[in-house]
Design a protein around this motif. Structure first.
Motif, short mmCIF file in Angstrom:
data_model
loop_
_atom_site.label_atom_id
_atom_site.label_comp_id
_atom_site.label_asym_id
_atom_site.label_seq_id
_atom_site.Cartn_x
_atom_site.Cartn_y
_atom_site.Cartn_z
N LYS A 1 -26.43 -20.38 35.07
CA LYS A 1 -27.05 -19.30 35.82
C LYS A 1 -28.54 -19.24 35.55
N LEU A 2 -29.26 -18.61 36.46
CA LEU A 2 -30.64 -18.20 36.21
C LEU A 2 -30.56 -16.83 35.57
N ALA A 3 -30.87 -16.74 34.30
CA ALA A 3 -30.78 -15.46 33.60
C ALA A 3 -31.90 -14.52 34.03
N TYR A 4 -33.10 -15.09 34.21
CA TYR A 4 -34.26 -14.23 34.52
C TYR A 4 -35.33 -15.07 35.20
N GLY A 5 -35.96 -14.48 36.21
CA GLY A 5 -37.07 -15.16 36.86
C GLY A 5 -37.99 -14.17 37.55
N THR A 6 -39.28 -14.34 37.37
CA THR A 6 -40.25 -13.46 38.02
C THR A 6 -41.64 -14.09 38.01
N MET A 7 -42.49 -13.61 38.92
CA MET A 7 -43.91 -13.91 38.89
C MET A 7 -44.71 -12.61 38.84
N THR A 8 -44.08 -11.55 38.42
CA THR A 8 -44.73 -10.24 38.29
C THR A 8 -45.10 -9.99 36.84
N ASP A 9 -46.36 -9.76 36.56
CA ASP A 9 -46.91 -9.53 35.21
C ASP A 9 -46.91 -10.80 34.37
N THR A 10 -45.99 -11.70 34.63
CA THR A 10 -45.90 -12.98 33.94
C THR A 10 -45.35 -13.99 34.93
N ASP A 11 -45.12 -15.22 34.49
CA ASP A 11 -44.65 -16.28 35.38
C ASP A 11 -43.62 -17.10 34.63
N ILE A 12 -42.37 -16.60 34.59
CA ILE A 12 -41.36 -17.25 33.77
C ILE A 12 -40.02 -17.35 34.50
N SER A 13 -39.27 -18.37 34.13
CA SER A 13 -37.86 -18.48 34.49
C SER A 13 -37.10 -18.90 33.24
N ILE A 14 -35.91 -18.34 33.09
CA ILE A 14 -35.06 -18.65 31.94
C ILE A 14 -33.66 -18.93 32.46
#
Length: 299
Positions: free
Chosen positions: A131-144
């Motif tokens: 699964k994609l546990a977490y992903g965003t480009m808001t405040d930071t730019d990460i995917s886990i």
């Protein structure tokens, strides 16, 4: 963020290059070193402001190659060997495209694959996400991504340990290595400072890491772990750079201070801090955005 694969491929074809980057740091730059020479280059390229006696060679073990970016197998200070392993990359490296400003993705099914590298950059395995546990480009730019394998299984099968994410704020002047699994290349420099707000197109990131000029990262290095050379821990994730000197446009981020003053640094590259992430993953490496101390953006 960088040009899409098609644009990067066209640019490299014009230049006569033999490999194509995807999204990441400046496509106009060249790799700092080849995979075979990268380990010896670290001590030469490292910024001398950091304490030289404490520096250690950083290699590619634990990094991964995505279809369009770089990444790394990571764990947190409280992770157990029996926990499902995690892969850290950028939010803009998601196969579904860039998340919109304000968009946060959590616990979405994914079967994405990652090429696991050893210390010399040889691909030794293909790891798969559950699964994609977490992903965003808001405040930071990460995917886990959460993997189908545990840390113990990866270590037992391939002899490779995960990189540990530091849970404290990085320090200016620290000697660092940006380790790209996509390019199998290491870039070494120092943390030049921190940016109150880094704005690129529609996206804004908080408290970003600015590199000294020696880290000329290129397309395909997005998502690379930024490793503290004195501890071997991940302190940030590489994500962008100003290519053409433009002001606050895509591929040309600008720095905005607390008073709203804008600074453009052509040719300088940046990363997003990762010290806030560990507080948001609890027992079993499961995401818990309501956990005490978790300040990552929420859906």
């Amino acid at each position: 963020m960088r040009k899409p694969l098609v644009a990067a491929l066209f640019a490299l074809a014009i230049a006569g290059a033999g490999a194509a980057p995807a999204v990441a740091a400046p496509v106009s730059a060249k790799p700092a070193t080849s995979a075979s020479a990268s380990a010896s280059a670290i001590s030469v390229k490292a910024d001398t402001r950091a304490a030289a006696p404490t520096l250690q060679a950083v290699n590619l073990a634990g990094t991964v190659a995505l279809s369009n970016c770089s990444g790394s197998v990571v764990r947190f200070p409280n992770s157990l060997d029996t926990d499902p392993a995690l892969v850290l990359s950028n939010g803009h490296c998601l196969s579904t495209g860039f998340p919109e400003p304000g968009e946060v993705l959590v616990n979405q099914s994914s079967s994405r694959t990652f090429g696991l590298l050893n210390s010399s950059g040889t691909r030794v395995a293909t790891l798969r996400a559950s699964k994609l546990a977490y992903g965003t480009m808001t405040d930071t730019d990460i995917s886990i991504y959460q993997l189908t394998s545990t840390y113990a299984a990866i270590k037992s099968s391939y002899g490779i340990s995960a990189l540990t994410v530091q849970n404290t704020h990085p320090t200016a002047g620290t000697a660092i290595t940006v380790a790209s699994g996509y390019w199998k290349t290491l870039y070494s420099c120092s943390i030049d400072g921190f940016v109150y707000r880094l704005k690129e197109g529609d996206w804004t990131w908080k408290d970003s890491v600015r590199y000294t000029s020696a880290c000329q990262t290129i397309g395909g290095t997005s998502g690379s772990p930024v490793i503290d050379q004195s501890t071997g821990k991940v302190v940030a994730v590489n994500n962008t750079g100003n290519e053409d000197g433009e002001r606050c446009t895509e591929n040309n981020p600008c720095e905005v201070d607390a008073s709203g003053n804008v600074t453009v640094r052509e040719g300088i590259n940046y990363a997003q801090e990762t010290y806030l992430i560990p507080a948001c993953f609890t027992t079993g490496n499961q995401l818990n955005l309501s956990a005490s101390g978790c300040t990552l953006p929420k859906p």
